[in-house]
Design a protein around this motif. Structure first.
Motif, PDB file in Angstrom:
ATOM      1  N   SER A  59      27.496   2.521  38.883  1.00 42.56           N
ATOM      2  CA  SER A  59      28.378   3.414  38.127  1.00 42.56           C
ATOM      3  C   SER A  59      28.182   4.865  38.562  1.00 42.56           C
ATOM      4  O   SER A  59      29.153   5.626  38.647  1.00 42.56           O
ATOM      5  N   ALA A  60      26.948   5.256  38.851  1.00 45.50           N
ATOM      6  CA  ALA A  60      26.694   6.622  39.329  1.00 45.50           C
ATOM      7  C   ALA A  60      27.336   6.826  40.701  1.00 45.50           C
ATOM      8  O   ALA A  60      27.898   7.904  40.970  1.00 45.50           O
ATOM      9  N   ASP A  61      27.289   5.808  41.553  1.00 47.05           N
ATOM     10  CA  ASP A  61      27.954   5.907  42.855  1.00 47.05           C
ATOM     11  C   ASP A  61      29.467   6.022  42.684  1.00 47.05           C
ATOM     12  O   ASP A  61      30.132   6.772  43.398  1.00 47.05           O
ATOM     13  N   LEU A  62      30.006   5.265  41.742  1.00 49.44           N
ATOM     14  CA  LEU A  62      31.439   5.345  41.467  1.00 49.44           C
ATOM     15  C   LEU A  62      31.812   6.740  40.957  1.00 49.44           C
ATOM     16  O   LEU A  62      32.839   7.298  41.346  1.00 49.44           O
ATOM     17  N   LEU A  63      30.959   7.290  40.128  1.00 52.16           N
ATOM     18  CA  LEU A  63      31.186   8.643  39.624  1.00 52.16           C
ATOM     19  C   LEU A  63      31.211   9.646  40.783  1.00 52.16           C
ATOM     20  O   LEU A  63      32.043  10.562  40.805  1.00 52.16           O
ATOM     21  N   THR A  64      30.338   9.455  41.755  1.00 56.78           N
ATOM     22  CA  THR A  64      30.319  10.304  42.941  1.00 56.78           C
ATOM     23  C   THR A  64      31.641  10.200  43.696  1.00 56.78           C
ATOM     24  O   THR A  64      32.174  11.198  44.184  1.00 56.78           O
ATOM     25  N   ARG A  65      32.184   8.995  43.753  1.00 54.90           N
ATOM     26  CA  ARG A  65      33.479   8.808  44.424  1.00 54.90           C
ATOM     27  C   ARG A  65      34.602   9.536  43.667  1.00 54.90           C
ATOM     28  O   ARG A  65      35.474  10.155  44.286  1.00 54.90           O
ATOM     29  N   TYR A  66      34.577   9.417  42.351  1.00 51.30           N
ATOM     30  CA  TYR A  66      35.585  10.152  41.559  1.00 51.30           C
ATOM     31  C   TYR A  66      35.472  11.651  41.821  1.00 51.30           C
ATOM     32  O   TYR A  66      36.480  12.340  41.999  1.00 51.30           O
ATOM     33  N   ASP A  67      34.240  12.157  41.829  1.00 55.21           N
ATOM     34  CA  ASP A  67      34.043  13.587  42.066  1.00 55.21           C
ATOM     35  C   ASP A  67      34.537  13.992  43.448  1.00 55.21           C
ATOM     36  O   ASP A  67      35.118  15.063  43.617  1.00 55.21           O
ATOM     37  N   ALA A  68      34.309  13.134  44.442  1.00 56.86           N
ATOM     38  CA  ALA A  68      34.751  13.446  45.799  1.00 56.86           C
ATOM     39  C   ALA A  68      36.280  13.490  45.868  1.00 56.86           C
ATOM     40  O   ALA A  68      36.857  14.393  46.498  1.00 56.86           O
ATOM     41  N   VAL A  69      36.939  12.549  45.213  1.00 58.27           N
ATOM     42  CA  VAL A  69      38.404  12.536  45.209  1.00 58.27           C
ATOM     43  C   VAL A  69      38.933  13.764  44.463  1.00 58.27           C
ATOM     44  O   VAL A  69      39.887  14.414  44.910  1.00 58.27           O
ATOM     45  N   LEU A  70      38.315  14.089  43.336  1.00 55.77           N
ATOM     46  CA  LEU A  70      38.761  15.270  42.579  1.00 55.77           C
ATOM     47  C   LEU A  70      38.558  16.558  43.381  1.00 55.77           C
ATOM     48  O   LEU A  70      39.384  17.472  43.304  1.00 55.77           O
ATOM     49  N   ALA A  71      37.473  16.634  44.141  1.00 51.28           N
ATOM     50  CA  ALA A  71      37.220  17.829  44.949  1.00 51.28           C
ATOM     51  C   ALA A  71      38.222  17.926  46.094  1.00 51.28           C
ATOM     52  O   ALA A  71      38.676  19.027  46.433  1.00 51.28           O
ATOM     53  N   ALA A  72      38.610  16.795  46.649  1.00 52.12           N
ATOM     54  CA  ALA A  72      39.539  16.803  47.777  1.00 52.12           C
ATOM     55  C   ALA A  72      40.996  16.925  47.321  1.00 52.12           C
ATOM     56  O   ALA A  72      41.835  17.451  48.056  1.00 52.12           O
ATOM     57  N   HIS A  73      41.298  16.427  46.125  1.00 57.06           N
ATOM     58  CA  HIS A  73      42.677  16.419  45.622  1.00 57.06           C
ATOM     59  C   HIS A  73      42.723  16.947  44.182  1.00 57.06           C
ATOM     60  O   HIS A  73      42.850  16.187  43.226  1.00 57.06           O
ATOM     61  N   PRO A  74      42.652  18.240  43.999  1.00 58.15           N
ATOM     62  CA  PRO A  74      42.668  18.807  42.644  1.00 58.15           C
ATOM     63  C   PRO A  74      43.943  18.472  41.865  1.00 58.15           C
ATOM     64  O   PRO A  74      43.937  18.476  40.634  1.00 58.15           O
ATOM     65  N   ALA A  75      45.014  18.157  42.538  1.00 58.63           N
ATOM     66  CA  ALA A  75      46.262  17.820  41.849  1.00 58.63           C
ATOM     67  C   ALA A  75      46.134  16.519  41.045  1.00 58.63           C
ATOM     68  O   ALA A  75      46.928  16.276  40.136  1.00 58.63           O
ATOM     69  N   GLY A 137      46.408   7.338  49.316  1.00 61.52           N
ATOM     70  CA  GLY A 137      45.264   6.682  49.964  1.00 61.52           C
ATOM     71  C   GLY A 137      43.974   6.878  49.173  1.00 61.52           C
ATOM     72  O   GLY A 137      43.155   5.968  49.061  1.00 61.52           O
ATOM     73  N   ALA A 138      43.796   8.089  48.614  1.00 59.63           N
ATOM     74  CA  ALA A 138      42.603   8.370  47.817  1.00 59.63           C
ATOM     75  C   ALA A 138      42.578   7.508  46.562  1.00 59.63           C
ATOM     76  O   ALA A 138      41.533   6.949  46.197  1.00 59.63           O
ATOM     77  N   LEU A 139      43.730   7.379  45.891  1.00 61.91           N
ATOM     78  CA  LEU A 139      43.809   6.542  44.692  1.00 61.91           C
ATOM     79  C   LEU A 139      43.591   5.069  45.044  1.00 61.91           C
ATOM     80  O   LEU A 139      42.899   4.343  44.319  1.00 61.91           O
ATOM     81  N   GLY A 140      44.163   4.643  46.163  1.00 64.75           N
ATOM     82  CA  GLY A 140      43.969   3.259  46.610  1.00 64.75           C
ATOM     83  C   GLY A 140      42.510   2.970  46.937  1.00 64.75           C
ATOM     84  O   GLY A 140      41.990   1.892  46.637  1.00 64.75           O
ATOM     85  N   SER A 141      41.844   3.943  47.535  1.00 63.60           N
ATOM     86  CA  SER A 141      40.421   3.801  47.845  1.00 63.60           C
ATOM     87  C   SER A 141      39.594   3.657  46.571  1.00 63.60           C
ATOM     88  O   SER A 141      38.717   2.793  46.471  1.00 63.60           O
ATOM     89  N   LEU A 142      39.877   4.513  45.583  1.00 62.78           N
ATOM     90  CA  LEU A 142      39.176   4.421  44.297  1.00 62.78           C
ATOM     91  C   LEU A 142      39.449   3.080  43.613  1.00 62.78           C
ATOM     92  O   LEU A 142      38.534   2.454  43.067  1.00 62.78           O
ATOM     93  N   ALA A 143      40.703   2.631  43.663  1.00 67.97           N
ATOM     94  CA  ALA A 143      41.059   1.348  43.043  1.00 67.97           C
ATOM     95  C   ALA A 143      40.305   0.203  43.715  1.00 67.97           C
ATOM     96  O   ALA A 143      39.826  -0.719  43.036  1.00 67.97           O
ATOM     97  N   GLY A 144      40.185   0.258  45.024  1.00 66.56           N
ATOM     98  CA  GLY A 144      39.449  -0.779  45.745  1.00 66.56           C
ATOM     99  C   GLY A 144      37.979  -0.821  45.351  1.00 66.56           C
ATOM    100  O   GLY A 144      37.400  -1.903  45.167  1.00 66.56           O
ATOM    101  N   VAL A 145      37.377   0.354  45.214  1.00 68.82           N
ATOM    102  CA  VAL A 145      35.972   0.415  44.794  1.00 68.82           C
ATOM    103  C   VAL A 145      35.821  -0.105  43.367  1.00 68.82           C
ATOM    104  O   VAL A 145      34.885  -0.850  43.052  1.00 68.82           O
ATOM    105  N   GLU A 146      36.746   0.248  42.492  1.00 70.76           N
ATOM    106  CA  GLU A 146      36.709  -0.246  41.104  1.00 70.76           C
ATOM    107  C   GLU A 146      36.809  -1.773  41.071  1.00 70.76           C
ATOM    108  O   GLU A 146      36.067  -2.437  40.353  1.00 70.76           O
ATOM    109  N   ARG A 147      37.729  -2.343  41.867  1.00 73.07           N
ATOM    110  CA  ARG A 147      37.887  -3.806  41.914  1.00 73.07           C
ATOM    111  C   ARG A 147      36.618  -4.479  42.427  1.00 73.07           C
ATOM    112  O   ARG A 147      36.161  -5.466  41.855  1.00 73.07           O
ATOM    113  N   THR A 148      36.075  -3.957  43.514  1.00 77.24           N
ATOM    114  CA  THR A 148      34.867  -4.533  44.109  1.00 77.24           C
ATOM    115  C   THR A 148      33.705  -4.490  43.119  1.00 77.24           C
ATOM    116  O   THR A 148      32.973  -5.467  42.958  1.00 77.24           O
TER     117      THR A 148
END
Length: 190
Positions: A59-75, A137-148
């Motif tokens: 879960s902490a790794d997933l949180l890191t992924r969310y933070d990375a996506v938010l930092a790259a895509h503030p929108a 692509g960023a949302l798809g990447s996050l969705a894939g990690v969530e599914r896995t």
């Protein structure tokens, strides 16, 4: 003619004394062995402890992924903030501590075509996940990690001897992960 029997005085300890001493020694050894095994049990994590620790780390790794996506895509902040808040709660529920700092993640623009960071990107002790350049692509990447991660948690339920409360928590968080994956991809179809 019978020989007169002389009273025999035992030259050594009596049989009862030896038996009582042996029983007392066994009792003492049993007591001290119990303390050692209790200490060993405390030092050796149980299956439930290992599952809980792995779930907190995931879960902490997933949180890191969310933070990375938010930092790259503030929108995407409005869309991802509620999901990220749930992931923070998952980390806490498993006994982990979420990372407090958000560092910008390398995007696909600063990566080589193979998806690995280019030599010009700054190395860190724990590399940030590579975030695709486009939001879809960023949302798809996050969705894939969530599914896995959801699938891994369900497998952990089947494979490990997990007590009831932890099993319910794992199942609940796995279901939440599946819902997050759906919510992350559902908006892409519009």
């Amino acid at each position: 003619m019978p020989f007169p029997s002389l009273p025999r005085t035992p030259s050594g300890p009596r049989r009862r004394t030896l038996l009582a001493s042996a029983a007392g020694a066994a009792l003492l050894v049993g007591c001290s062995g119990g303390e050692d095994s209790a200490e060993e049990r405390r030092a050796r994590p149980t299956a439930a402890d290992r599952v809980r620790k792995a779930a907190a780390r995931d879960s902490a790794d997933l949180l890191t992924r969310y933070d990375a996506v938010l930092a790259a895509h503030p929108a995407l902040t409005a869309r991802l903030t509620p999901l990220r808040a749930e992931v923070v709660r998952h980390v806490s529920a498993f006994g982990g501590a979420p990372a407090r700092t958000v560092t910008p993640a390398p995007t696909a623009a600063t990566s080589t075509p193979g998806g690995t960071p280019s030599p010009s990107s700054s190395p860190s002790s724990s590399p940030s996940p590579v975030v695709p350049v486009d939001e879809k692509g960023a949302l798809g990447s996050l969705a894939g990690v969530e599914r896995t991660l959801s699938d891994r948690r369900i497998t952990a339920l089947a494979d490990a001897d997990v007590p009831g409360e932890l099993a319910r928590l794992l199942a609940s968080v796995a279901a939440a992960g599946s819902a997050h994956a759906y919510l992350l991809t559902e908006g892409n179809a519009r």
